[in-house]
Each structure stands twice: as C-alpha cells, then as structure tokens.
Design a protein around this motif. Sequence first.
Motif, short mmCIF file in Angstrom:
data_model
loop_
_atom_site.label_atom_id
_atom_site.label_comp_id
_atom_site.label_asym_id
_atom_site.label_seq_id
_atom_site.Cartn_x
_atom_site.Cartn_y
_atom_site.Cartn_z
N GLN A 161 0.83 -1.23 0.00
CA GLN A 161 0.00 0.00 0.00
C GLN A 161 0.86 1.27 0.00
OE1 GLN A 161 -3.61 -0.25 0.69
NE2 GLN A 161 -3.94 1.93 0.44
N PRO A 162 1.88 1.39 0.85
CA PRO A 162 2.71 2.61 0.81
C PRO A 162 3.37 2.84 -0.56
CG PRO A 162 3.12 1.42 2.84
CD PRO A 162 2.26 0.53 1.98
N GLU A 163 3.84 1.76 -1.18
CA GLU A 163 4.45 1.89 -2.51
C GLU A 163 3.41 2.37 -3.53
OE1 GLU A 163 7.49 -1.59 -3.16
OE2 GLU A 163 5.79 -2.25 -1.95
N GLN A 164 2.21 1.82 -3.45
CA GLN A 164 1.14 2.22 -4.37
C GLN A 164 0.79 3.69 -4.20
OE1 GLN A 164 -2.23 -0.45 -3.91
NE2 GLN A 164 -0.90 -2.24 -3.96
N ILE A 165 0.73 4.14 -2.94
CA ILE A 165 0.41 5.55 -2.68
C ILE A 165 1.51 6.46 -3.24
CG2 ILE A 165 0.19 7.29 -0.85
CD1 ILE A 165 -1.21 5.06 0.83
N THR A 206 7.35 8.07 -8.12
CA THR A 206 7.73 6.77 -8.67
C THR A 206 9.14 6.36 -8.27
OG1 THR A 206 6.29 7.23 -10.54
CG2 THR A 206 7.81 5.42 -10.79
N THR A 207 10.07 7.29 -8.32
CA THR A 207 11.45 6.97 -7.96
C THR A 207 11.54 6.51 -6.50
OG1 THR A 207 12.28 8.57 -9.56
CG2 THR A 207 13.82 7.85 -7.86
N LEU A 208 10.85 7.22 -5.62
CA LEU A 208 10.86 6.86 -4.21
C LEU A 208 10.18 5.50 -4.01
CD1 LEU A 208 11.53 7.45 -1.29
CD2 LEU A 208 9.44 8.85 -1.15
N ALA A 209 9.07 5.26 -4.71
CA ALA A 209 8.37 3.98 -4.62
C ALA A 209 9.29 2.84 -5.08
CB ALA A 209 7.09 4.01 -5.45
N GLU A 210 10.04 3.07 -6.15
CA GLU A 210 10.97 2.05 -6.64
C GLU A 210 12.11 1.81 -5.65
OE1 GLU A 210 12.00 3.67 -10.47
OE2 GLU A 210 10.26 2.75 -11.43
N GLU A 211 12.57 2.88 -4.98
CA GLU A 211 13.61 2.73 -3.96
C GLU A 211 13.08 1.92 -2.77
OE1 GLU A 211 15.18 6.57 -2.86
OE2 GLU A 211 15.71 7.03 -4.94
N VAL A 212 11.86 2.20 -2.36
CA VAL A 212 11.25 1.46 -1.25
C VAL A 212 11.12 -0.01 -1.64
CG1 VAL A 212 9.11 1.14 0.08
CG2 VAL A 212 10.04 3.44 -0.27
N ARG A 213 10.67 -0.28 -2.86
CA ARG A 213 10.52 -1.66 -3.34
C ARG A 213 11.87 -2.36 -3.33
NH1 ARG A 213 8.31 -6.20 -3.25
NH2 ARG A 213 6.73 -4.81 -2.48
N SER A 214 12.89 -1.68 -3.81
CA SER A 214 14.23 -2.27 -3.85
C SER A 214 14.73 -2.60 -2.44
CB SER A 214 15.20 -1.32 -4.55
OG SER A 214 16.49 -1.85 -4.57
N GLU A 251 4.05 -0.79 -12.27
CA GLU A 251 2.91 -0.62 -13.17
C GLU A 251 1.95 -1.82 -13.13
OE1 GLU A 251 6.17 -0.29 -14.39
OE2 GLU A 251 6.15 1.88 -14.08
N THR A 252 2.50 -3.01 -13.06
CA THR A 252 1.65 -4.21 -13.07
C THR A 252 1.46 -4.81 -11.68
OG1 THR A 252 3.50 -5.74 -13.43
CG2 THR A 252 2.43 -4.81 -15.40
N GLY A 253 2.31 -4.40 -10.74
CA GLY A 253 2.21 -4.93 -9.39
C GLY A 253 2.75 -6.34 -9.24
N ARG A 254 3.54 -6.78 -10.19
CA ARG A 254 4.08 -8.15 -10.15
C ARG A 254 5.54 -8.15 -9.74
NH1 ARG A 254 1.48 -8.35 -15.21
NH2 ARG A 254 -0.49 -9.45 -15.03
#
Length: 135
Positions: free
Chosen positions: A53-57, A64-72, A104-107
């Motif tokens: 959820q935080p990444e989606q928000i 997007t860059t911050l979301a990708e960093e969090v995911r990584s 983008e796809t959530g996969r």
Amino acid sequence: MNTSIPTNGQLERTLSQRIQALYRDELGHRTGKITCSLCGSKAVIVIEDSITQPEQILAKEGQTTLAEEVRSELDDAIQPRLKQLIEEVLNVEVIDLLSDATLETGRTGIIAVLKMEPTVRASSATQRLKTRAPL
C-alpha cells in the motif's frame, strides 16, 4: 512407493503458500496469486499484487522513484528470508536469487538458481503415462 517424497506439484504449492505467508507476516501485505514452477535446477516464481500500500500511494502521487527505492529496499530486506524459505521447502541450496518488481503491473518475478534439482516423486498421472503400452 515412498509417499514421503513430495511430487513436483506439491513442492510448488507448498512454496507458493509459504511465500504468501512470508509476505503477510513480514510485510503485513496480502499478495495476489503466487505461481511457482520448478524447472530442473531453477524455481520460477511470479507474485501478483506484490506492491505494498505505501508503494502504491507513492507511485500514485508521482513519487515513482521513491516507490521504486522502497521496493528495492524491501526486496533486499526480505531476500535472505525468501532464500531460506526456498531452501527449506525444496531441501536444496539456493546459489543465486534474482528478483525484480514492476510498479505498473504490481508483479514480482523471482528466479532461484538451485545447486541441484530437488528430489521429487512422480505424480500418479506421470506413473500412469509411463505404464501405458505404446499405441
């Protein structure tokens, strides 16, 4: 016949269930469908709806860059536990674990390179095919 040795399908199902539990317990996130396929000395795993959820928000708000960093960072943090889980379920050492997620796809896609093929017994369907007489 030794039924204590699992079939390929049983290992794949157990791996899917345990990964889903890992995401729920460690990240507090319910993933979508998890597909695991054993291909010789590799395990291929696809996790649907893996983005938290935080990444989606963050992504929705243009971060997007911050979301990708969090995911990584999440992937890096969970990878040792994921490797251990795969080794426990398959009873084979993981020599490399490759993963990537797409906002983008959530996969999330994961490839576990194993030291050797897991030991499996043939399913009853495979046994029936082997015992059939040729046409």
